[in-house]
Design an enzyme around this catalytic site. Structure first.
Site: not given
Ligand code: CP
Ligand code: NVA
Length: 309
Positions: A105, A132, A135, A223, A268, A296
């Protein structure tokens, strides 16, 4: 040796490969492991590098790997030499000598691609500034569990044209649903992703009118207004600006009521009640966000098995 089986983005796969991963994930969910093999990752280790916070991705991957018989090692950028400037390339080369796959990540798509270029084991995208995919695999699985095949359905996105929107656009091309995006003009999705999807024949429209996008939709998605990337590089005034731009895109009961009567609401998470979605919608009857979060775990078993087993 061929290229490792990376899971970088949905645009790299054909539909049947993605469908194959979902099928495996569902088989594990139903406790019917493919070929009777409940522990396909026995003896294997996944390194998980998080340059940004995570609850769902971190825990669901760790649990998935363990339930499939493998091991996971959690790393943060600050607890490794990455935080002191060791390159992504060298980190990839070294980790590839110890582990069987790397989940990343990260703050930028370029860092993910650099990791994949230099790793000799599969690299999995655990979220970037641009996409992502893990997700949205879970999201497709969840929609279909509740409402049947997503192909031909109408998915409406109301909000920031962010990383989640990016992967929904790629998914529209691969899973053959209509995607209607409502975003402020200043926060539209990345043109390169849109151009790719349209080139693949995806049916995608963009408007700045949420009602237009959501009317008659089968699935309504939103989101956060402030993604993790926006937090790190923007002052408070920019946060306020995003809130002002995005307020008209909030999913509330009125907007939701313009969708089909049996439409579902997806997010998400993490969610911000009263910002991108009102509490009555996310905690209401049409919301399937908890199944979405659970999936997930299951969808990622399909991804992990495809990459590592
Ligand atoms: N939806 C998602 O990826 O959540 P986290 O940031 O908690 O991993
Ligand atoms: N768009 C959000 C998704 C989190 C899972 C972010 O990048 O923070």
């Amino acid at each position: 040796m061929g290229e490792p089986r990376h899971f970088l983005d949905l645009d790299r796969f054909d539909t049947s490969t993605l469908r194959g991963m979902l099928k495996i994930g569902l088989a594990y969910k139903r406790r019917q492991p493919p070929d009777g093999n409940a522990k396909p990752l026995a003896g294997k280790t996944l390194a998980m590098i998080f340059e940004k916070p995570s609850t769902r991705t971190r825990v669901s991957f760790e649990v998935a790997v363990r339930q499939l018989g493998g091991d996971a090692i959690m790393l943060t950028d600050t607890s490794t030499q990455l935080g002191r400037g060791e390159s992504v390339a060298d980190t990839a080369r070294v980790l590839s000598r110890y582990v069987d796959a790397i989940l990343l990540r990260t703050t930028s798509q370029a860092r993910l691609l650099e990791m994949a270029r230099h790793a000799t084991v599969p690299v999995i995208n655990g979220l970037t500034d641009s996409t992502h995919p893990c997700q949205v695999m879970a999201d497709v699985m969840t929609y279909e569990e509740h409402r049947g095949p997503i192909g031909g359905k109408i998915v409406a996105w109301s909000g920031d044209g962010n990383n989640m929107a990016g992967t929904w656009i790629q998914a529209a091309a691969r899973f053959d649903f209509d995607l209607r995006l409502a975003c402020p003009d200043q926060l539209t999705p990345r043109p390169e992703i849109l151009n790719w999807a349209r080139g693949e024949g995806a049916r995608i429209s963009i408007t700045d009118d949420p009602l237009k996008a959501v009317t008659g939709a089968d699935c309504v998605v939103t989101d956060t207004w402030v993604s993790m990337d926006n937090e790190s590089d923007s002052p408070r005034s920019s946060r306020e600006k995003r809130h002002n731009l995005l307020a008209p895109f909030r999913v509330d009961a009125r907007l939701m009521s313009s969708a089909k009567p049996d439409a579902v609401f997806m997010h998400c998470l993490p969610a911000h009640r009263g910002e991108e979605v009102t509490a009555d919608v996310i905690d209401g009857k049409q919301s399937i966000v908890w199944d979405e979060a659970e999936n997930r775990l299951h969808a990622q078993k399909g991804i992990l098995t495809w990459c590592m087993a």
